[in-house]
Write a protein that holds these residues in place. Structure first.
Motif, PDB file in Angstrom:
ATOM      1  N   ARG A  13       0.465  -1.638  -0.182  1.00 34.40           N
ATOM      2  CA  ARG A  13       0.303  -0.244   0.153  1.00 34.40           C
ATOM      3  C   ARG A  13       1.149   0.902  -0.133  1.00 34.40           C
ATOM      4  O   ARG A  13       0.378   2.703  -0.557  1.00 34.40           O
ATOM      5  N   ARG A  14       1.744   1.442   0.939  1.00 38.29           N
ATOM      6  CA  ARG A  14       2.762   1.947   0.833  1.00 38.29           C
ATOM      7  C   ARG A  14       3.438   2.626  -0.990  1.00 38.29           C
ATOM      8  O   ARG A  14       3.685   3.565  -1.172  1.00 38.29           O
ATOM      9  N   TRP A  15       3.793   1.264  -1.207  1.00 41.53           N
ATOM     10  CA  TRP A  15       4.574   1.563  -2.457  1.00 41.53           C
ATOM     11  C   TRP A  15       3.600   2.122  -3.370  1.00 41.53           C
ATOM     12  O   TRP A  15       3.858   2.873  -4.618  1.00 41.53           O
ATOM     13  N   ASN A  16       1.832   1.825  -3.375  1.00 41.79           N
ATOM     14  CA  ASN A  16       1.139   2.603  -4.227  1.00 41.79           C
ATOM     15  C   ASN A  16       1.064   4.057  -4.168  1.00 41.79           C
ATOM     16  O   ASN A  16      -0.096   4.094  -4.420  1.00 41.79           O
ATOM     17  N   ALA A  17       0.838   4.413  -3.271  1.00 41.19           N
ATOM     18  CA  ALA A  17       0.772   5.633  -2.440  1.00 41.19           C
ATOM     19  C   ALA A  17       1.544   6.320  -3.390  1.00 41.19           C
ATOM     20  O   ALA A  17       1.477   7.831  -2.237  1.00 41.19           O
ATOM     21  N   THR A  18       1.082   6.677  -4.019  1.00 46.95           N
ATOM     22  CA  THR A  18       1.969   7.396  -5.187  1.00 46.95           C
ATOM     23  C   THR A  18       1.006   9.269  -5.216  1.00 46.95           C
ATOM     24  O   THR A  18      -0.508   9.007  -5.009  1.00 46.95           O
ATOM     25  N   SER A  19       1.793  10.560  -5.254  1.00 43.51           N
ATOM     26  CA  SER A  19       0.922  11.892  -5.857  1.00 43.51           C
ATOM     27  C   SER A  19      -0.182  11.042  -6.633  1.00 43.51           C
ATOM     28  O   SER A  19       0.059  10.502  -7.581  1.00 43.51           O
ATOM     29  N   SER A  20      -0.798  12.136  -7.419  1.00 42.56           N
ATOM     30  CA  SER A  20      -1.044  12.758  -8.176  1.00 42.56           C
ATOM     31  C   SER A  20      -1.944  13.946  -8.695  1.00 42.56           C
ATOM     32  O   SER A  20      -2.673  14.701  -7.185  1.00 42.56           O
ATOM     33  N   ALA A  21      -1.877  14.179  -9.998  1.00 39.75           N
ATOM     34  CA  ALA A  21      -1.493  15.784 -10.207  1.00 39.75           C
ATOM     35  C   ALA A  21      -3.125  15.904 -10.979  1.00 39.75           C
ATOM     36  O   ALA A  21      -4.011  15.017 -11.413  1.00 39.75           O
ATOM     37  N   VAL A  22      -4.001  17.505 -10.047  1.00 36.83           N
ATOM     38  CA  VAL A  22      -5.006  18.059 -11.084  1.00 36.83           C
ATOM     39  C   VAL A  22      -4.668  17.880 -12.582  1.00 36.83           C
ATOM     40  O   VAL A  22      -3.831  18.053 -13.515  1.00 36.83           O
ATOM     41  N   ALA A  23      -5.952  16.997 -13.289  1.00 33.47           N
ATOM     42  CA  ALA A  23      -5.918  16.622 -14.548  1.00 33.47           C
ATOM     43  C   ALA A  23      -6.011  17.397 -15.568  1.00 33.47           C
ATOM     44  O   ALA A  23      -6.674  18.534 -15.368  1.00 33.47           O
ATOM     45  N   LEU A  24      -5.529  17.522 -16.403  1.00 40.75           N
ATOM     46  CA  LEU A  24      -5.387  18.771 -17.877  1.00 40.75           C
ATOM     47  C   LEU A  24      -5.380  17.710 -18.629  1.00 40.75           C
ATOM     48  O   LEU A  24      -5.014  16.678 -18.826  1.00 40.75           O
ATOM     49  N   THR A  25      -6.011  19.165 -19.897  1.00 40.14           N
ATOM     50  CA  THR A  25      -5.841  18.206 -20.970  1.00 40.14           C
ATOM     51  C   THR A  25      -5.103  18.677 -21.966  1.00 40.14           C
ATOM     52  O   THR A  25      -4.145  19.077 -21.559  1.00 40.14           O
ATOM     53  N   LEU A  26      -4.162  17.750 -23.128  1.00 38.69           N
ATOM     54  CA  LEU A  26      -3.169  17.562 -23.866  1.00 38.69           C
ATOM     55  C   LEU A  26      -2.860  19.316 -24.482  1.00 38.69           C
ATOM     56  O   LEU A  26      -2.227  20.289 -24.087  1.00 38.69           O
ATOM     57  N   PRO A  27      -4.184  20.023 -24.139  1.00 40.81           N
ATOM     58  CA  PRO A  27      -3.830  21.344 -24.683  1.00 40.81           C
ATOM     59  C   PRO A  27      -3.790  22.604 -24.467  1.00 40.81           C
ATOM     60  O   PRO A  27      -2.802  22.971 -24.345  1.00 40.81           O
ATOM     61  N   GLN A  28      -4.522  21.808 -22.731  1.00 40.60           N
ATOM     62  CA  GLN A  28      -4.221  22.367 -22.114  1.00 40.60           C
ATOM     63  C   GLN A  28      -2.488  22.569 -21.124  1.00 40.60           C
ATOM     64  O   GLN A  28      -1.620  23.679 -21.344  1.00 40.60           O
ATOM     65  N   LEU A  29      -2.098  21.353 -21.644  1.00 37.22           N
ATOM     66  CA  LEU A  29      -0.790  21.439 -20.887  1.00 37.22           C
ATOM     67  C   LEU A  29       0.631  22.187 -21.867  1.00 37.22           C
ATOM     68  O   LEU A  29       1.316  22.666 -21.378  1.00 37.22           O
ATOM     69  N   LEU A  30      -0.640  21.518 -22.956  1.00 34.78           N
ATOM     70  CA  LEU A  30       0.978  22.628 -24.224  1.00 34.78           C
ATOM     71  C   LEU A  30       0.730  23.273 -24.248  1.00 34.78           C
ATOM     72  O   LEU A  30       2.074  24.795 -23.861  1.00 34.78           O
ATOM     73  N   THR A  31      -0.537  24.406 -23.525  1.00 34.96           N
ATOM     74  CA  THR A  31      -0.615  25.699 -23.892  1.00 34.96           C
ATOM     75  C   THR A  31       0.006  26.096 -23.067  1.00 34.96           C
ATOM     76  O   THR A  31       1.126  27.610 -23.144  1.00 34.96           O
ATOM     77  N   ARG A  32      -0.327  25.576 -20.926  1.00 38.45           N
ATOM     78  CA  ARG A  32       0.626  26.163 -20.039  1.00 38.45           C
ATOM     79  C   ARG A  32       2.256  26.228 -19.883  1.00 38.45           C
ATOM     80  O   ARG A  32       2.798  27.445 -20.350  1.00 38.45           O
ATOM     81  N   ALA A  33       3.055  25.208 -20.812  1.00 43.05           N
ATOM     82  CA  ALA A  33       4.715  25.131 -20.942  1.00 43.05           C
ATOM     83  C   ALA A  33       4.744  26.781 -22.084  1.00 43.05           C
ATOM     84  O   ALA A  33       5.895  27.202 -21.907  1.00 43.05           O
ATOM     85  N   ALA A  34       3.859  27.401 -23.112  1.00 37.05           N
ATOM     86  CA  ALA A  34       4.448  27.682 -24.333  1.00 37.05           C
ATOM     87  C   ALA A  34       4.291  29.554 -23.509  1.00 37.05           C
ATOM     88  O   ALA A  34       5.852  29.883 -24.173  1.00 37.05           O
ATOM     89  N   SER A  35       3.401  29.410 -22.888  1.00 35.91           N
ATOM     90  CA  SER A  35       2.930  30.690 -22.477  1.00 35.91           C
ATOM     91  C   SER A  35       4.194  31.586 -21.413  1.00 35.91           C
ATOM     92  O   SER A  35       4.356  32.100 -21.201  1.00 35.91           O
ATOM     93  N   TYR A  36       4.817  30.178 -20.571  1.00 33.51           N
ATOM     94  CA  TYR A  36       6.117  31.054 -19.902  1.00 33.51           C
ATOM     95  C   TYR A  36       6.995  31.281 -20.732  1.00 33.51           C
ATOM     96  O   TYR A  36       7.825  32.399 -19.738  1.00 33.51           O
TER      97      TYR A  36
END
Length: 517
Positions: free
Chosen positions: A37-60
């Protein structure tokens, strides 16, 4: 970037399912189960769509270099403009979420633009290697039900016809020769005032005569080489423009893993787990805007998607190898000349590189696609972060990744790592019981990154994507067909494909082979 943000939250799913130890209902779970259970207790990111991920990075930093191909370069601003233009063309043709668009282009700037354009339109892209045999391409195009395809003019005639829709020609992307020299000269006041500034702080910098490049931190807009915040990217494509709203459950891409059996299995992967993948890349692969990521995988392979996201979702530079297979001394020379800092290679390709003079600027080297031989860890782990991982197209590209490795003794197994962000791994026997560390079983994978299933293969989907008895209601897990076992440190060893024999017999064979070695 995404990995430093408060969008990452901890999750720790419990194991409510069966174990190999029989116990009364009132008995507490064995210690090894708590370990799992401890080994599988991974974190989780707030989900974003692929366009959101690409636009977010490009805007920096819109003026940062997004793509390098030979001596030419493409900034994030130009990449955004080119891909949005093509995306609006797709939208105008009625293409959007739930549609699949084939991208039959060689490794090139046009391939990157096309993939980003399909994503911005909200459709799913199907990367097809245009150099593959037509007998390989045609069944995939038919099975996937693509509604359109993107290619170049001179390749269009040689590609199989689409059952519906047509091949659209992608314009050649203008790529000026890149200038790697930073412009540090002080601007004239008139020149500086002519630059568009976005806020009061930028105007203050102009008045102060600021000109030294400033490194940004996560979440900040970026100044240009003159210290002045540049104009923002053009308006992003949103649901108001798309033919229908884009949701996390819609497919982001479809990939057909190579199957020796000849059975077509198009894994349909949604947007739901992509943010977890990007966070994994930031945390485990040290991806950042200064990275120069090698892109050498064949366009039709899922590794090509991993490479693209490693660069473009973190504001880094994607360094494209020339079209066609690339390995050995040619690949080594490219990595050296282009000052590649991050590379993801199969052990087979890595073994072809000259090893006498390890690449000095390479700071992250990851192997995937197969377990890494111990010999390679000794050659390539010195002076850089060397990690081993394994993933399945059906489970969102990356399932496990190791901690940085050192030299591993000859004949020793090299770990494939532990579960990555948003992923859970189980090792089960043939009765679906959890197995403790050191016991061989079949590897199962669960998490948001799981594919929706196999396109138009309901029976096969049902057989390989099964209910997860250890997760929450409605959770599924993917049956990998691969053998493995937990190590004592929370990582997994890989022991090959599951054959026709029962797991117990195969375990005995593996242990016998290990003792003989």
């Amino acid at each position: 970037m995404l990995a430093d943000s408060p969008d990452v939250c901890d999750t720790a799913p419990g194991f409510a399912g069966r174990t190999t130890e029989s116990a009364d209902p009132g008995d507490s779970a064995p210690e090894w189960q708590h370990q799992l259970r401890r080994w599988n207790a991974t974190s989780s990111a707030v989900a974003l769509t692929l366009p959101q991920l690409l636009t977010r990075a490009a805007s920096y930093d819109p003026e940062a270099t997004a793509v390098v191909c030979g001596g030419a370069a493409l900034t994030y601003r130009t990449l955004t403009e080119q891909s949005n233009r093509l995306a609006r063309r797709l939208i105008g043709a009625g293409i959007g979420p739930e549609d699949v668009v084939a991208v039959a282009l060689p490794r090139s700037a046009e391939w990157v633009v096309a993939v980003c354009a399909v994503a911005q339109a909200g459709a799913a892209f199907l990367a097809v290697d245009p150099d593959a045999a037509p007998a390989r391409i045609a069944p995939i195009l038919t099975d996937s039900g693509v509604v359109a395809g993107l290619t170049t003019d001179y390749r269009r005639e040689s590609l199989p016809a689409l059952a519906s829709g047509a091949w659209l020609v992608v314009d050649t992307v203008p790529m000026p020769e890149r200038d790697d020299t930073l412009a540090l000269e002080v601007f004239d006041r008139d020149d500086a005032l002519a630059l568009e500034v976005l806020d009061a702080r930028a105007r203050e910098l102009v008045a102060e005569g600021a000109f030294v490049p400033m490194r940004r931190t996560s979440g900040e807009s970026a100044p240009s080489a003159t210290g002045v915040w540049t104009a923002p990217l053009e308006r992003a494509i949103g649901d108001a423009e798309r033919v229908r709203p884009l949701r996390l459950q819609h497919p982001a891409y479809v990939v057909y893993p190579y199957e020796a059996s000849g059975i077509l299995r198009g894994a349909t992967v949604t947007h739901a787990g992509l943010a977890n993948l990007v966070v994994t890349q930031a945390q485990r692969c040290d991806s950042d805007p200064d990275a120069r990521v090698l892109a050498a995988a064949a366009p039709g392979r899922d590794t090509a998607i991993w490479e693209l996201l490693l660069a473009l979702a973190s504001g880094a530079t994607l360094v494209l190898a020339p079209p066609g297979p690339y390995a050995g001394a040619d690949l080594y020379e490219l990595m050296d000349d282009a000052e590649v800092t991050h590379a993801v290679l199969t052990p087979h390709i890595l073994a072809t590189l000259p090893s006498a003079e390890p690449l000095p600027r390479l700071r992250l080297l990851a192997t995937t696609g197969a377990p890494c031989p111990a010999k390679l860890t000794g050659i390539w782990s010195d002076g850089r972060s060397f990690v081993s991982g394994l993933g399945w197209a059906e489970a969102g590209l990356c399932t496990t990744m190791s901690r940085p490795l050192g030299a591993v003794p000859a004949h020793a197994a090299v770990s494939i790592g532990g579960p990555v962000v948003g992923t859970r791994c189980y090792v089960l026997d043939d009765k679906m019981n959890l197995l403790p560390p050191g016991v061989l079983g079949e590897i199962y994978v669960a998490g948001a990154g799981l594919a929706r299933g196999y396109h138009r293969r309901a029976g096969l989907t049902t057989a390989r994507f099964v209910a997860d008895p250890f997760g929450g209601p409605g959770d599924r897990m993917y049956r990998t067909g691969e053998l493995g076992c937990w190590r004592g440190d929370g990582e997994l060893d890989h022991h090959g494909r599951l054959g026709s024999q029962p797991i117990g017999q195969q375990m005995a064979s593996v242990m016998l082979a290990a003792s003989a070695g």
